[in-house]
Design a protein around this motif. Structure first.
Motif, PDB file in Angstrom:
ATOM      1  N   GLY A   1       4.898  -4.441   5.870  1.00  0.00           N
ATOM      2  CA  GLY A   1       4.986  -3.290   4.977  1.00  0.00           C
ATOM      3  C   GLY A   1       6.316  -2.573   5.126  1.00  0.00           C
ATOM      4  O   GLY A   1       7.233  -2.725   4.316  1.00  0.00           O
ATOM      5  N   THR A   2       6.413  -1.785   6.187  1.00  0.00           N
ATOM      6  CA  THR A   2       7.567  -0.912   6.398  1.00  0.00           C
ATOM      7  C   THR A   2       8.916  -1.629   6.304  1.00  0.00           C
ATOM      8  O   THR A   2       9.843  -1.119   5.657  1.00  0.00           O
ATOM      9  CB  THR A   2       7.438  -0.239   7.789  1.00  0.00           C
ATOM     10  OG1 THR A   2       6.137   0.347   7.872  1.00  0.00           O
ATOM     11  CG2 THR A   2       8.474   0.841   7.978  1.00  0.00           C
TER      12      THR A   2
ATOM     13  N   LYS B   1       0.831  -1.216   0.000  1.00  0.00           N
ATOM     14  CA  LYS B   1       0.000   0.000   0.000  1.00  0.00           C
ATOM     15  C   LYS B   1       0.862   1.263   0.000  1.00  0.00           C
ATOM     16  O   LYS B   1       1.871   1.316   0.707  1.00  0.00           O
ATOM     17  CB  LYS B   1      -0.941   0.005   1.209  1.00  0.00           C
ATOM     18  CG  LYS B   1      -0.222   0.127   2.532  1.00  0.00           C
ATOM     19  CD  LYS B   1      -1.171  -0.046   3.718  1.00  0.00           C
ATOM     20  CE  LYS B   1      -0.423   0.112   5.019  1.00  0.00           C
ATOM     21  NZ  LYS B   1      -1.159  -0.371   6.183  1.00  0.00           N
TER      22      LYS B   1
ATOM     23  N   ARG C   1       2.112  -9.925   7.840  1.00  0.00           N
ATOM     24  CA  ARG C   1       1.831  -8.855   6.873  1.00  0.00           C
ATOM     25  C   ARG C   1       2.854  -7.741   7.092  1.00  0.00           C
ATOM     26  O   ARG C   1       2.761  -6.999   8.065  1.00  0.00           O
ATOM     27  CB  ARG C   1       0.417  -8.316   7.096  1.00  0.00           C
ATOM     28  CG  ARG C   1      -0.662  -9.402   7.171  1.00  0.00           C
ATOM     29  CD  ARG C   1      -2.025  -8.777   7.486  1.00  0.00           C
ATOM     30  NE  ARG C   1      -1.988  -7.939   8.674  1.00  0.00           N
ATOM     31  CZ  ARG C   1      -2.257  -8.362   9.908  1.00  0.00           C
ATOM     32  NH1 ARG C   1      -2.614  -9.613  10.144  1.00  0.00           N
ATOM     33  NH2 ARG C   1      -2.187  -7.528  10.925  1.00  0.00           N
TER      34      ARG C   1
ATOM     35  N   SER D   1       5.495  -5.380  10.725  1.00  0.00           N
ATOM     36  CA  SER D   1       6.943  -5.134  10.800  1.00  0.00           C
ATOM     37  C   SER D   1       7.472  -5.156  12.237  1.00  0.00           C
ATOM     38  O   SER D   1       8.543  -5.693  12.508  1.00  0.00           O
ATOM     39  CB  SER D   1       7.283  -3.789  10.169  1.00  0.00           C
ATOM     40  OG  SER D   1       7.041  -3.824   8.781  1.00  0.00           O
TER      41      SER D   1
ATOM     42  N   ARG E   1       6.284   4.548   4.834  1.00  0.00           N
ATOM     43  CA  ARG E   1       5.321   5.086   3.881  1.00  0.00           C
ATOM     44  C   ARG E   1       5.316   6.603   3.962  1.00  0.00           C
ATOM     45  O   ARG E   1       5.264   7.165   5.049  1.00  0.00           O
ATOM     46  CB  ARG E   1       3.914   4.543   4.180  1.00  0.00           C
ATOM     47  CG  ARG E   1       3.757   3.079   3.842  1.00  0.00           C
ATOM     48  CD  ARG E   1       2.369   2.577   4.147  1.00  0.00           C
ATOM     49  NE  ARG E   1       2.115   2.425   5.565  1.00  0.00           N
ATOM     50  CZ  ARG E   1       2.499   1.373   6.290  1.00  0.00           C
ATOM     51  NH1 ARG E   1       3.178   0.388   5.737  1.00  0.00           N
ATOM     52  NH2 ARG E   1       2.220   1.305   7.570  1.00  0.00           N
TER      53      ARG E   1
HETATM   54  C1  LIG Z   1      -0.264  -1.456   6.633  1.00  0.00           C
HETATM   55  C2  LIG Z   1      -0.667  -2.738   7.241  1.00  0.00           C
HETATM   56  C3  LIG Z   1       0.291  -3.708   7.589  1.00  0.00           C
HETATM   57  C4  LIG Z   1       1.787  -3.489   7.440  1.00  0.00           C
HETATM   58  O1  LIG Z   1       2.228  -2.698   8.497  1.00  0.00           O
HETATM   59  P1  LIG Z   1       3.800  -2.369   8.725  1.00  0.00           P
HETATM   60  O2  LIG Z   1       3.856  -1.910  10.124  1.00  0.00           O
HETATM   61  O3  LIG Z   1       4.158  -1.309   7.737  1.00  0.00           O
HETATM   62  O4  LIG Z   1       4.540  -3.632   8.504  1.00  0.00           O
HETATM   63  C5  LIG Z   1      -0.166  -4.896   8.124  1.00  0.00           C
HETATM   64  N1  LIG Z   1      -1.481  -5.135   8.323  1.00  0.00           N
HETATM   65  C6  LIG Z   1      -2.427  -4.236   8.001  1.00  0.00           C
HETATM   66  C7  LIG Z   1      -3.844  -4.558   8.250  1.00  0.00           C
HETATM   67  C8  LIG Z   1      -2.049  -3.007   7.455  1.00  0.00           C
HETATM   68  O5  LIG Z   1      -2.999  -2.102   7.160  1.00  0.00           O
END
Ligand SMILES: *Cc1c(COP(=O)(O)O)cnc(C)c1O
Length: 231
Positions: free
Chosen positions: A219-220, A41, A217, A202, A226
């Motif tokens: 992201g960072t 995202k 899951r 993360s 982001r």
């Molecule tokens: C954005 C998001 C993540 C990833 O989060 P990070 O802290 O960046 O790893 C995981 N789960 C959901 C539901 C998210 O919205």
């Protein structure tokens, strides 16, 4: 430029894999039991495509418009929808999602089921569990899970796969993920195939793996911070 980004993503991936390996070893689990979902995202489709080329095919998004656009541009990915789904977007989500992590109400089951049937697809479903009872952050109360699970299991085009949660803000993640694992065990009594547990981001993926997560899951730690608003 994109060569630099590829190298950066490859390095981040290597670091995340090291963390996962270590967490699995500490928990006496196999790395293959845990699916790494890279949450792309806010990042461009080119990043998503680079991740697929680096071997990360499970990609997560939390908004339909952005996810739909990337699903059309990126080849070889399996899309995970991890954000709250507005019912009027469910038909769209059902066309590209492999697994929707965030089903938390009966009306959404109905909309997703209709969309999946119309698209001729089977969509996997996780029930999002609220671990802090705060409905603003999404998720169904643990007490609502049995009825919701039965509802998904009875919905054409949907396949109940398990549960998902986000650790409550400020809470100790180990305790929260233990409660999620307990909810998962409860669910499996009636639905033995619903074995997936999506937990860990993360900051807390080690706690999630220790508690039995099958999906993390991230992201960072995969893509960087982001830009702009927190979402
Ligand atoms: C954005 C998001 C993540 C990833 O989060 P990070 O802290 O960046 O790893 C995981 N789960 C959901 C539901 C998210 O919205």
């Amino acid at each position: 430029m994109s060569g630099g980004r590829r190298q950066e993503l490859a390095e981040n991936l290597r670091h995340v894999e090291e963390r996962l390996d270590r967490a699995c070893r500490a928990a006496g689990r196999q790395r293959a039991e845990v699916t790494l979902v890279a949450v792309t995202k806010t990042w461009p489709a080119t990043d998503a495509q680079l991740l697929v080329e680096l071997g990360v095919v499970d990609l997560g998004e939390n908004r339909d418009a952005e996810a739909r656009a990337k699903a059309a541009q990126v080849t070889g990915a399996r899309w995970h929808f991890v954000g709250s789904v507005q019912s009027n977007k469910a038909g769209s989500v059902a066309r590209y999602a492999h697994l929707v992590h965030s089903v938390d109400r009966p009306s959404l089951c109905q909309a997703l089921s209709r969309g999946a049937v119309a698209a001729g697809r089977t969509v996997g479903v996780l029930l999002q569990v609220s671990l802090d009872g705060d409905p603003a952050r999404g998720g169904a109360p643990i007490g609502d899970l049995p009825a919701l699970a039965d509802r998904v299991a009875a919905s054409p085009g949907l396949e109940l796969r398990g549960v998902m949660a986000v650790a409550p803000l400020g809470a100790e993640p180990a305790g929260a993920f233990a409660r999620l694992a307990e909810a998962a065990r409860g669910l499996q009594q009636a639905h033995p195939g619903a074995r997936a547990i999506s937990a860990g981001m993360s900051a807390d993926l080690e706690h999630a793996v220790a508690a039995g997560a099958t999906h993390v899951r991230v992201g960072t730690a995969m893509l960087g911070h982001r830009p702009g608003v927190l979402r």
